[in-house]
Design a protein around this motif. Sequence first.
Motif, PDB file in Angstrom:
ATOM      1  N   ALA A  28       4.762   8.733   0.272  1.00  0.00           N
ATOM      2  CA  ALA A  28       4.086   8.043   1.369  1.00  0.00           C
ATOM      3  C   ALA A  28       5.103   7.827   2.474  1.00  0.00           C
ATOM      4  N   ILE A  29       4.615   7.476   3.655  1.00  0.00           N
ATOM      5  CA  ILE A  29       5.478   7.178   4.804  1.00  0.00           C
ATOM      6  C   ILE A  29       5.188   5.757   5.249  1.00  0.00           C
ATOM      7  N   PHE A  30       6.243   5.006   5.538  1.00  0.00           N
ATOM      8  CA  PHE A  30       6.111   3.627   5.996  1.00  0.00           C
ATOM      9  C   PHE A  30       6.857   3.495   7.319  1.00  0.00           C
TER      10      PHE A  30
ATOM     11  N   ALA B  20       0.639   8.985  -5.556  1.00  0.00           N
ATOM     12  CA  ALA B  20       0.368  10.269  -4.905  1.00  0.00           C
ATOM     13  C   ALA B  20       1.614  11.131  -4.733  1.00  0.00           C
TER      14      ALA B  20
ATOM     15  N   VAL C  34       8.817   6.418  -1.143  1.00  0.00           N
ATOM     16  CA  VAL C  34       8.311   6.173   0.206  1.00  0.00           C
ATOM     17  C   VAL C  34       9.364   6.601   1.219  1.00  0.00           C
TER      18      VAL C  34
ATOM     19  N   ALA D 214       0.903   4.066  -2.966  1.00  0.00           N
ATOM     20  CA  ALA D 214       0.636   5.472  -2.651  1.00  0.00           C
ATOM     21  C   ALA D 214       1.821   6.345  -3.039  1.00  0.00           C
ATOM     22  N   GLY D 215       3.026   5.859  -2.790  1.00  0.00           N
ATOM     23  CA  GLY D 215       4.212   6.626  -3.150  1.00  0.00           C
ATOM     24  C   GLY D 215       4.300   6.884  -4.638  1.00  0.00           C
TER      25      GLY D 215
ATOM     26  N   GLN E 214       0.827  -1.204   0.000  1.00  0.00           N
ATOM     27  CA  GLN E 214       0.000   0.000   0.000  1.00  0.00           C
ATOM     28  C   GLN E 214       0.864   1.259   0.000  1.00  0.00           C
ATOM     29  N   ALA E 215       1.931   1.259   0.783  1.00  0.00           N
ATOM     30  CA  ALA E 215       2.820   2.422   0.824  1.00  0.00           C
ATOM     31  C   ALA E 215       3.495   2.634  -0.525  1.00  0.00           C
TER      32      ALA E 215
END
Length: 70
Positions: free
Chosen positions: A22-24, A19, A46, A15-16, A11-12
Motif C-alpha cells: 500500500a502507499i501512505f 494485499a 507500506v 492493506a499492506g 487502513q494502509a
Amino acid sequence: MIANGGKGANQAAAAGKLAGGAIFTGQVGSDDEMRNLKKEMTEANVTLMWKELPDSHTGKAFIYVDETTG
C-alpha cells in the motif's frame, strides 16, 4: 499503552499486510513518533510518500480508557 494509528494509517497497514502493499501519503514531524510509525508501516509493507517537516512534531491524539469499564 501507546500505539501508532489513525484511520488512514490503520487502513494502509491493513492493506499492506493483506494485499501485499500500500502507499501512505501525508506530512509528519521529524521526531521519535515519526520514526516509530515509519518502522511499523515499513514492516506492514507500506510505501511511505510523506513529507518530513524539520523541527516539527508528528500529530497525536490521546484516548483515555477507564480500566474498570473499558
